[in-house]
Design a protein around this motif. Structure first.
Motif, mmCIF file in Angstrom:
data_model
loop_
_atom_site.group_PDB
_atom_site.id
_atom_site.type_symbol
_atom_site.label_atom_id
_atom_site.label_comp_id
_atom_site.label_asym_id
_atom_site.label_seq_id
_atom_site.Cartn_x
_atom_site.Cartn_y
_atom_site.Cartn_z
ATOM 1 N N GLY A 27 75.711 69.319 -1.959
ATOM 2 C CA GLY A 27 75.071 70.016 -0.848
ATOM 3 C C GLY A 27 75.250 71.527 -1.003
ATOM 4 O O GLY A 27 74.314 72.320 -0.828
ATOM 5 N N GLU A 28 76.465 71.901 -1.350
ATOM 6 C CA GLU A 28 76.813 73.310 -1.569
ATOM 7 C C GLU A 28 75.953 73.896 -2.709
ATOM 8 O O GLU A 28 75.357 74.967 -2.581
ATOM 9 C CB GLU A 28 78.300 73.367 -1.942
ATOM 10 N N ALA A 29 75.887 73.136 -3.806
ATOM 11 C CA ALA A 29 75.155 73.624 -4.986
ATOM 12 C C ALA A 29 73.661 73.765 -4.694
ATOM 13 O O ALA A 29 73.001 74.687 -5.197
ATOM 14 C CB ALA A 29 75.373 72.665 -6.161
ATOM 15 N N ALA A 30 73.128 72.861 -3.886
ATOM 16 C CA ALA A 30 71.698 72.927 -3.549
ATOM 17 C C ALA A 30 71.383 74.270 -2.897
ATOM 18 O O ALA A 30 70.376 74.922 -3.226
ATOM 19 C CB ALA A 30 71.326 71.772 -2.619
ATOM 20 N N VAL A 31 72.244 74.687 -1.983
ATOM 21 C CA VAL A 31 72.023 75.955 -1.294
ATOM 22 C C VAL A 31 72.182 77.125 -2.266
ATOM 23 O O VAL A 31 71.379 78.077 -2.259
ATOM 24 C CB VAL A 31 72.963 76.094 -0.078
ATOM 25 N N GLU A 32 73.194 77.045 -3.104
ATOM 26 C CA GLU A 32 73.398 78.124 -4.085
ATOM 27 C C GLU A 32 72.165 78.249 -4.999
ATOM 28 O O GLU A 32 71.727 79.356 -5.331
ATOM 29 C CB GLU A 32 74.648 77.865 -4.944
ATOM 30 N N MET A 33 71.604 77.117 -5.393
ATOM 31 C CA MET A 33 70.409 77.141 -6.243
ATOM 32 C C MET A 33 69.231 77.766 -5.512
ATOM 33 O O MET A 33 68.456 78.540 -6.092
ATOM 34 C CB MET A 33 70.042 75.716 -6.690
ATOM 35 N N ALA A 34 69.114 77.429 -4.245
ATOM 36 C CA ALA A 34 68.029 78.006 -3.445
ATOM 37 C C ALA A 34 68.177 79.522 -3.362
ATOM 38 O O ALA A 34 67.210 80.277 -3.523
ATOM 39 C CB ALA A 34 68.017 77.382 -2.051
ATOM 40 N N VAL A 35 69.419 79.945 -3.132
ATOM 41 C CA VAL A 35 69.693 81.369 -3.023
ATOM 42 C C VAL A 35 69.367 82.083 -4.343
ATOM 43 O O VAL A 35 68.897 83.216 -4.365
ATOM 44 C CB VAL A 35 71.169 81.610 -2.607
ATOM 45 N N GLN A 36 69.573 81.346 -5.446
ATOM 46 C CA GLN A 36 69.247 81.910 -6.767
ATOM 47 C C GLN A 36 67.748 81.863 -7.045
ATOM 48 O O GLN A 36 67.296 82.207 -8.141
ATOM 49 C CB GLN A 36 69.992 81.129 -7.861
ATOM 50 N N GLY A 37 66.980 81.398 -6.074
ATOM 51 C CA GLY A 37 65.525 81.411 -6.234
ATOM 52 C C GLY A 37 64.940 80.188 -6.920
ATOM 53 O O GLY A 37 63.760 80.161 -7.272
ATOM 54 N N LYS A 38 65.758 79.162 -7.075
ATOM 55 C CA LYS A 38 65.264 77.979 -7.781
ATOM 56 C C LYS A 38 64.402 77.089 -6.897
ATOM 57 O O LYS A 38 64.476 77.108 -5.674
ATOM 58 C CB LYS A 38 66.447 77.184 -8.342
ATOM 59 N N ASN A 39 63.578 76.310 -7.557
ATOM 60 C CA ASN A 39 62.664 75.391 -6.863
ATOM 61 C C ASN A 39 62.517 74.138 -7.713
ATOM 62 O O ASN A 39 62.686 74.178 -8.930
ATOM 63 C CB ASN A 39 61.286 76.063 -6.678
ATOM 64 N N SER A 40 62.242 73.016 -7.025
ATOM 65 C CA SER A 40 61.936 71.779 -7.731
ATOM 66 C C SER A 40 63.050 71.322 -8.673
ATOM 67 O O SER A 40 62.798 70.858 -9.780
ATOM 68 C CB SER A 40 60.626 71.956 -8.521
ATOM 69 N N VAL A 41 64.276 71.447 -8.184
ATOM 70 C CA VAL A 41 65.418 70.980 -8.969
ATOM 71 C C VAL A 41 66.312 70.080 -8.126
ATOM 72 O O VAL A 41 66.176 70.010 -6.895
ATOM 73 C CB VAL A 41 66.291 72.151 -9.502
ATOM 74 N N MET A 42 67.199 69.402 -8.801
ATOM 75 C CA MET A 42 68.204 68.570 -8.142
ATOM 76 C C MET A 42 69.549 68.864 -8.784
ATOM 77 O O MET A 42 69.698 68.705 -9.986
ATOM 78 C CB MET A 42 67.866 67.091 -8.329
ATOM 79 N N PRO A 43 70.519 69.336 -7.992
ATOM 80 C CA PRO A 43 71.858 69.468 -8.559
ATOM 81 C C PRO A 43 72.369 68.060 -8.874
ATOM 82 O O PRO A 43 72.037 67.106 -8.162
ATOM 83 C CB PRO A 43 72.673 70.125 -7.441
ATOM 84 N N CYS A 44 73.110 67.937 -9.934
ATOM 85 C CA CYS A 44 73.599 66.606 -10.295
ATOM 86 C C CYS A 44 75.028 66.665 -10.805
ATOM 87 O O CYS A 44 75.570 67.735 -11.062
ATOM 88 C CB CYS A 44 72.670 65.963 -11.320
ATOM 89 N N ILE A 45 75.636 65.497 -10.919
ATOM 90 C CA ILE A 45 77.017 65.404 -11.399
ATOM 91 C C ILE A 45 76.995 65.239 -12.918
ATOM 92 O O ILE A 45 76.321 64.362 -13.453
ATOM 93 C CB ILE A 45 77.738 64.190 -10.775
ATOM 94 N N VAL A 46 77.757 66.111 -13.580
ATOM 95 C CA VAL A 46 77.891 66.024 -15.032
ATOM 96 C C VAL A 46 79.326 65.623 -15.344
ATOM 97 O O VAL A 46 80.277 66.264 -14.869
ATOM 98 C CB VAL A 46 77.563 67.376 -15.707
ATOM 99 N N ARG A 47 79.502 64.557 -16.083
ATOM 100 C CA ARG A 47 80.850 64.097 -16.419
ATOM 101 C C ARG A 47 81.391 64.873 -17.606
ATOM 102 O O ARG A 47 80.673 65.083 -18.601
ATOM 103 C CB ARG A 47 80.814 62.599 -16.731
ATOM 104 N N GLY A 48 82.629 65.308 -17.512
ATOM 105 C CA GLY A 48 83.268 66.031 -18.612
ATOM 106 C C GLY A 48 83.478 65.133 -19.814
ATOM 107 O O GLY A 48 83.501 63.911 -19.692
ATOM 108 N N LYS A 49 83.635 65.738 -20.966
ATOM 109 C CA LYS A 49 83.746 64.955 -22.199
ATOM 110 C C LYS A 49 85.155 64.417 -22.443
ATOM 111 O O LYS A 49 85.340 63.454 -23.175
ATOM 112 C CB LYS A 49 83.351 65.838 -23.413
ATOM 113 N N GLY A 50 86.149 65.067 -21.856
ATOM 114 C CA GLY A 50 87.543 64.702 -22.132
ATOM 115 C C GLY A 50 87.902 63.284 -21.729
ATOM 116 O O GLY A 50 87.146 62.593 -21.047
ATOM 117 N N LYS A 51 89.076 62.858 -22.169
ATOM 118 C CA LYS A 51 89.540 61.509 -21.851
ATOM 119 C C LYS A 51 89.870 61.416 -20.363
ATOM 120 O O LYS A 51 89.624 60.407 -19.716
ATOM 121 C CB LYS A 51 90.784 61.177 -22.689
#
Lengths: 420, 420
Positions: B318-342
């Motif tokens: 939810g937080e990231a969605a707003v930050e993206m909007a503030v950055q002028g982004k459109n038509s995106v979805m923030p998503c969870i990226v899993r780290g590579k580590g064990k």
């Protein structure tokens, strides 16, 4: 007092806190080593005694026994096996005495409900009826809360908490979606003959209009027209309708709305399918979109959200049973006595077993509203303290850590086996 | 950047943590007052926009908004309303623009699953297709965990935790009683097309032989003979058999084992009654005593045992969605990226909305054992981190304290009403 071993068994449907009583029995017995030797637990309840399958609890570490406090279900196994009267099945009682004698057992702790209290009573009379000296103490347990004398039964408080919370949570779900989706939600809960568990669902409501809007009790004969009218009225007013229904909901003639036809060892009908039956009724009469849930075993094993009060009481009753045994008592049941003050308090009392066995405590009529569809303030006042406190279990990797005992059997001493 | 108001709506089936995303959106928007004016929430989702029923979240206190973090379900109401294409229903889009224009709305945050991503995509194209400048960001949410790009979907981790814990608890119950009572227990869980939720039941097992012994996935065609044979074998070996079954369990030809005949607004069949269907099968073929539970809404609203990881991620998205909007982004979805580590770690990534909409992520075949009846270590490795941590809500009088917002509507500015 000569040193004797103790026998402990779990009986009937298990609960989220029956192991807390086991913990109370075993930890307290360990404090009385001068009079109580070992505590043997029946593997799968009383049939463990008949089969001479005795679990040696002294093989379990202190921390494993303490872990019972936070572990649901019956750690030694339970069973549905009702012992007939001595006249009807003398062989079973003779076998019990044989096993008790072989293992020097002088204390019998039976952890169960109404049917089990009857078995415990018969064992308590073995001294008189068959000349075998034994002290039998019943440790109350039943999610149904239908035992007499005790203010409430261990296991009930935790189911009550689970049902109240689940009702509140599901109701929020329905409320938020009802404009375009599900309008009627039915939660089927346990309680064959007494509506205590269904009543607990009523604790979900905080204000007028809050869910549950309808509670169906076994105590109130089901009336299809009135039920449908109430659903209709609620959906019209609130936009949705949440129903908590006891599996024991029955017609005026005493037949259950949903019988599956199976019977258990105690001769009770196995129920199920009430929720879909009611849902179909709502669909046929009103056409509303519905959802239904059947909590079944989830509700009575939900140790993850057990009531702290319930856990404390379950432990205290196990502890008190041993203390009573040490005091030389026989044929009694420790019970919960509610304090008189406005603030909830409780202490341990004592009930004579012959007045407990086979008596079912129904909900007082004044706990149910006049229209039969909800609980009264009196019910609320009774129920509220029983769900107090969250007795969270320990977690590891996101999952509750429930103990698994070794359950090592004592070597058999008898040559003959016994078919149960 | 001129200051514009934001519109936020919850869409589709609600979850235990969708309000945590709302909290993330609103709290973060409040931090960007120079570019984001007020956050208006759609009353009952997108239909709130169409009806000009906008909730003024600025009327809610800081603590009420923060309380959303621990409150399940959709605090502003959600809906099942799929917007057709612009060609098919131009009137709805024109109405949206009318409402957005009247209330100076330049940001559109849509909190939903795959179907909703499609609506969000259409809104994000309004600038191009209909000349209305708007930035649309999709905030992922679905208990079904079937959204592409994101490693997992908020809401799923908490259902997974609930199902895993419930399975472990109920299994302990069955194990302790199976000698004389129930031998087969079936837990029906959600998941229409993807078996993610059923798979989570597999986390209940710690050792070989532990429950669940059988998991039924929508991905694996149901085979009655193999199923019955496995139940029989399990009962023989373990004494009991615990089954976790996805509501979406289907025959080879794609028909569901239990269809109720109803369809929802998205045209999906309403399912229910799989558990009793399977139970009947077991009874007919093997005669075992059974019990079954249907968790239904209980599983997706169980905020009382929500996963901390899930709550954290829902908020962060939810937080990231707003930050993206503030950055002028459109038509995106923030998503969870899993780290590579064990060791499990996660961060926020960004997915293009046109590649998210209407794509269902099925379980990889290597998450299901070769015989089709359980999960593999690969699945376990994926699932385990998602249920980490217990995000307990605050309690009062033994009950979780969930917030109830004022949900005060913004005065309407348009003369015409709009029928949805």
């Amino acid at each position: 007092m000569s040193k004797k071993n103790a026998f402990y068994a779990q009986s009937g449907g298990v609960t989220a806190v029956i192991n807390a009583s086991a913990c109370g029995v075993i930890e307290t017995a360990r404090k009385h080593k001068s009079v109580i030797g070992k505590v043997y637990a029946g593997r799968n309840g009383i049939i463990g005694a008949l089969r001479e399958e005795l679990i040696d609890t002294s093989k379990e570490s202190r921390s494993a026994i303490h872990g019972l406090l936070t572990t649901p279900s019956g750690a030694f196994g339970s069973c549905r096996h009702k012992m007939k009267s001595i006249e009807e099945n003398r062989a079973e009682y003779e076998r019990l005495i044989e096993v008790f004698k072989a293992h020097n057992i002088g204390y019998f702790f039976y952890n169960g409900g109404g049917d089990s209290a009857d078995t415990c009573l018969k064992v308590s009379q073995l001294s008189e009826s068959m000349g075998y000296p034994i002290q039998a103490i019943h440790v109350p347990k039943t999610i149904d809360n239908d035992l007499p004398f005790t203010d409430n039964s261990p296991g009930f408080g935790s189911v009550a908490k689970y049902v109240a919370i689940s009702t509140r949570e599901a109701a929020l779900d329905v409320a938020s979606m009802c404009e375009t989706s599900t309008k009627v939600f039915i939660l089927e809960v346990m309680g064959r003959h007494a509506g205590w568990i269904a009543a607990a669902g009523g604790l979900a409501a905080q204000e007028d209009g809050d869910a549950p809007h309808i509670i169906l009790f076994p105590e109130i004969a089901f009336n299809r027209e009135k039920f449908i009218a109430r659903v209709k009225r609620t959906v019209k007013k609130q936009g949705y309708c949440v129903i908590v229904a006891s599996e024991g909901t029955q017609h005026k003639d005493g037949t259950f709305l949903a019988e599956s036809g199976l019977k258990d060892a105690f001769g009770h009908s196995q129920l199920g399918g009430l929720a879909p039956t009611l849902a179909q009724m709502v669909k046929d009469e009103l056409g509303h979109k519905y959802h239904w849930a059947v909590a079944d075993y989830l509700q009575r094993s939900a140790r993850h959200i057990a009531s702290q009060t319930d856990v404390d009481q379950a432990f205290a009753l196990g502890e008190a049973a041993v203390e009573m045994a040490v005091q030389g008592k026989n044929s009694v049941m420790p019970c919960i006595v509610r304090g008189k003050g406005k603030r909830y308090s409780w202490s341990i009392g004592e009930a004579p077993l012959d007045q407990v066995a086979n008596v079912e405590k129904m909900m007082p009529r004044n706990f149910i509203t006049r229209d039969g569809f909800n609980i009264t303030d009196a019910a609320r006042e009774y129920l509220q303290p029983l769900i107090q406190g969250e007795a969270y279990p320990p977690y590891k990797n996101g999952m509750p850590q429930y103990v698994k005992l070794k359950n090592q059997l004592v070597p058999k001493k008898l040559k003959k086996s016994f078919k149960v």
